[in-house]
Write a protein that holds these residues in place. Structure first.
Motif, PDB file in Angstrom:
ATOM      1  N   LYS A 297      -0.083   4.617  -1.856  1.00 57.61           N
ATOM      2  CA  LYS A 297      -1.533   4.733  -2.005  1.00 57.61           C
ATOM      3  C   LYS A 297      -2.078   5.598  -0.874  1.00 57.61           C
ATOM      4  O   LYS A 297      -1.707   5.416   0.288  1.00 57.61           O
ATOM      5  CB  LYS A 297      -2.212   3.364  -1.909  1.00 57.61           C
ATOM      6  CG  LYS A 297      -1.960   2.428  -3.044  1.00 57.61           C
ATOM      7  CD  LYS A 297      -2.781   1.169  -2.795  1.00 57.61           C
ATOM      8  CE  LYS A 297      -2.603   0.113  -3.839  1.00 57.61           C
ATOM      9  NZ  LYS A 297      -3.399  -1.093  -3.517  1.00 57.61           N
ATOM     10  N   GLN A 298      -2.949   6.504  -1.200  1.00 57.58           N
ATOM     11  CA  GLN A 298      -3.605   7.312  -0.176  1.00 57.58           C
ATOM     12  C   GLN A 298      -4.989   6.752   0.155  1.00 57.58           C
ATOM     13  O   GLN A 298      -5.488   6.955   1.244  1.00 57.58           O
ATOM     14  CB  GLN A 298      -3.721   8.767  -0.635  1.00 57.58           C
ATOM     15  CG  GLN A 298      -2.370   9.432  -0.836  1.00 57.58           C
ATOM     16  CD  GLN A 298      -1.506   9.387   0.416  1.00 57.58           C
ATOM     17  OE1 GLN A 298      -1.966   9.677   1.513  1.00 57.58           O
ATOM     18  NE2 GLN A 298      -0.252   8.992   0.259  1.00 57.58           N
TER      19      GLN A 298
ATOM     20  N   ILE B  52      -7.331   3.201   0.060  1.00 54.88           N
ATOM     21  CA  ILE B  52      -7.303   1.738  -0.054  1.00 54.88           C
ATOM     22  C   ILE B  52      -8.693   1.195   0.262  1.00 54.88           C
ATOM     23  O   ILE B  52      -9.572   1.939   0.703  1.00 54.88           O
ATOM     24  CB  ILE B  52      -6.244   1.111   0.894  1.00 54.88           C
ATOM     25  CG1 ILE B  52      -6.561   1.415   2.363  1.00 54.88           C
ATOM     26  CG2 ILE B  52      -4.843   1.585   0.519  1.00 54.88           C
ATOM     27  CD1 ILE B  52      -5.657   0.703   3.360  1.00 54.88           C
TER      28      ILE B  52
ATOM     29  N   LYS C 122      -6.061   5.540   3.634  1.00 54.68           N
ATOM     30  CA  LYS C 122      -5.160   4.595   4.301  1.00 54.68           C
ATOM     31  C   LYS C 122      -4.917   5.088   5.728  1.00 54.68           C
ATOM     32  O   LYS C 122      -4.854   6.281   5.983  1.00 54.68           O
ATOM     33  CB  LYS C 122      -3.851   4.516   3.522  1.00 54.68           C
ATOM     34  CG  LYS C 122      -2.830   3.569   4.129  1.00 54.68           C
ATOM     35  CD  LYS C 122      -1.617   3.368   3.253  1.00 54.68           C
ATOM     36  CE  LYS C 122      -0.803   4.607   3.127  1.00 54.68           C
ATOM     37  NZ  LYS C 122       0.476   4.394   2.444  1.00 54.68           N
TER      38      LYS C 122
ATOM     39  N   ASN D  14       0.812  -1.219   0.000  1.00 56.66           N
ATOM     40  CA  ASN D  14       0.000   0.000   0.000  1.00 56.66           C
ATOM     41  C   ASN D  14       0.843   1.265   0.000  1.00 56.66           C
ATOM     42  O   ASN D  14       0.300   2.365   0.098  1.00 56.66           O
ATOM     43  CB  ASN D  14      -0.945  -0.008   1.205  1.00 56.66           C
ATOM     44  CG  ASN D  14      -1.980  -1.087   1.071  1.00 56.66           C
ATOM     45  OD1 ASN D  14      -2.411  -1.419  -0.025  1.00 56.66           O
ATOM     46  ND2 ASN D  14      -2.387  -1.667   2.186  1.00 56.66           N
TER      47      ASN D  14
ATOM     48  N   TYR E  22     -13.850   2.213  -0.402  1.00 55.52           N
ATOM     49  CA  TYR E  22     -12.570   2.899  -0.317  1.00 55.52           C
ATOM     50  C   TYR E  22     -12.568   3.893   0.837  1.00 55.52           C
ATOM     51  O   TYR E  22     -13.594   4.514   1.132  1.00 55.52           O
ATOM     52  CB  TYR E  22     -12.253   3.611  -1.633  1.00 55.52           C
ATOM     53  CG  TYR E  22     -11.909   2.631  -2.730  1.00 55.52           C
ATOM     54  CD1 TYR E  22     -10.607   2.156  -2.855  1.00 55.52           C
ATOM     55  CD2 TYR E  22     -12.875   2.160  -3.603  1.00 55.52           C
ATOM     56  CE1 TYR E  22     -10.284   1.237  -3.846  1.00 55.52           C
ATOM     57  CE2 TYR E  22     -12.552   1.243  -4.593  1.00 55.52           C
ATOM     58  CZ  TYR E  22     -11.260   0.789  -4.697  1.00 55.52           C
ATOM     59  OH  TYR E  22     -10.933  -0.127  -5.672  1.00 55.52           O
TER      60      TYR E  22
ATOM     61  N   GLU F  51      -8.244  -4.054   2.696  1.00 53.57           N
ATOM     62  CA  GLU F  51      -6.811  -3.828   2.893  1.00 53.57           C
ATOM     63  C   GLU F  51      -6.522  -3.227   4.268  1.00 53.57           C
ATOM     64  O   GLU F  51      -5.572  -3.629   4.940  1.00 53.57           O
ATOM     65  CB  GLU F  51      -6.256  -2.916   1.785  1.00 53.57           C
ATOM     66  CG  GLU F  51      -6.234  -3.585   0.420  1.00 53.57           C
ATOM     67  CD  GLU F  51      -5.924  -2.618  -0.702  1.00 53.57           C
ATOM     68  OE1 GLU F  51      -5.043  -2.953  -1.517  1.00 53.57           O
ATOM     69  OE2 GLU F  51      -6.547  -1.530  -0.768  1.00 53.57           O
TER      70      GLU F  51
END
Length: 178
Positions: free
Chosen positions: A25-26, A28, A70, A22, A67, A32
Motif C-alpha cells: 500500500k502506498q 494508508i 505510508k 500495509n 488518507y 494505520e
C-alpha cells in the motif's frame, strides 16, 4: 522481567504485523500510520523507560480516516529519537494531528535543538527533494519530502525548525479530503 519481555515482544510483533498488513500500500489511513507510530514509541519507551515521555493527540477522531502516504509520520518520529532523544538519553515527544482550514496538519515535536548548520542542511535537503535530486544522509526526511511532492505537488509540505528554546518541530501539511 518476563512481563517486560512479553510487552516488548508484543509491541515488536504488532509493528511487524502493521508493516505486513500495509505491504504494497502506498496510501494508508492516519489511524494505520499512528498505530505503527505507537508500537514504535512503545518499544522506545521500553528502551528509555521513564526518560522518554510521549503524547499522541488527534484533534478530531474523523481525521483518523484521512488518507496519507505510508511512512509519513513514523520517519519523523524515528528521526527525533535517533538525532535528539537518544543523544540526550531521553526527552519528551508529541505527535499531533489537526485540521487547519483546507489542510490536515501532522506534527512531530520533540526536545532537541537545531544548529544553524543543521537548519542549512535541512533547507538544502528539502529544496533538493522538491527537485527530485538524490541527496546523501537524512533518508527519512528526504523520502517523506519526495513522497509529499510526488503525490500532492506544492500542496503537500514538510517543514522542520526550532520552535522554541529546546524543541524541534516537524510539520507536514496535506490537502484535506485526499
Amino acid at each position: 522481567g518476563q512481563p517486560a519481555i512479553c510487552t516488548t515482544v508484543q509491541n515488536l510483533a504488532q509493528l511487524l504485523r502493521a508493516s505486513v498488513v500495509n505491504h504494497g500500500k502506498q496510501i494508508i489511513t492516519l489511524q494505520e500510520e499512528l498505530d505503527s507510530v505507537k508500537y514504535y514509541l512503545a518499544l522506545q519507551k521500553e528502551r528509555f523507560e521513564e526518560k522518554l515521555q510521549y503524547t499522541v493527540d488527534v484533534e478530531d477522531d474523523k481525521l483518523l480516516g484521512c488518507y496519507l502516504p505510508k511512512l509519513t509520520i513514523q520517519p519523523l518520529v524515528e528521526n527525533a529519537v535517533e538525532h535528539d532523544i537518544t543523544a540526550n538519553r531521553g526527552g519528551d515527544l508529541w505527535v499531533r494531528a489537526y485540521r487547519q482550514t483546507d489542510k490536515v496538519v501532522l506534527e512531530v515535536e520533540h526536545d532537541g535543538t537545531l544548529t544553524q548548520e543543521d537548519r542549512q542542511k535541512i533547507q538544502s535537503l528539502l529544496a533538493q527533494s522538491a527537485q527530485g535530486a538524490a541527496a546523501g544522509g537524512q533518508v527519512g526526511l528526504r523520502n517523506v519530502s519526495q513522497r509529499l511532492n510526488l503525490i500532492y505537488g506544492d500542496e503537500g509540505t514538510l517543514t522542520l525548525d526550532q520552535t522554541r528554546a529546546g524543541t524541534v518541530l516537524a510539520r507536514v501539511a496535506i490537502p484535506a479530503g485526499q
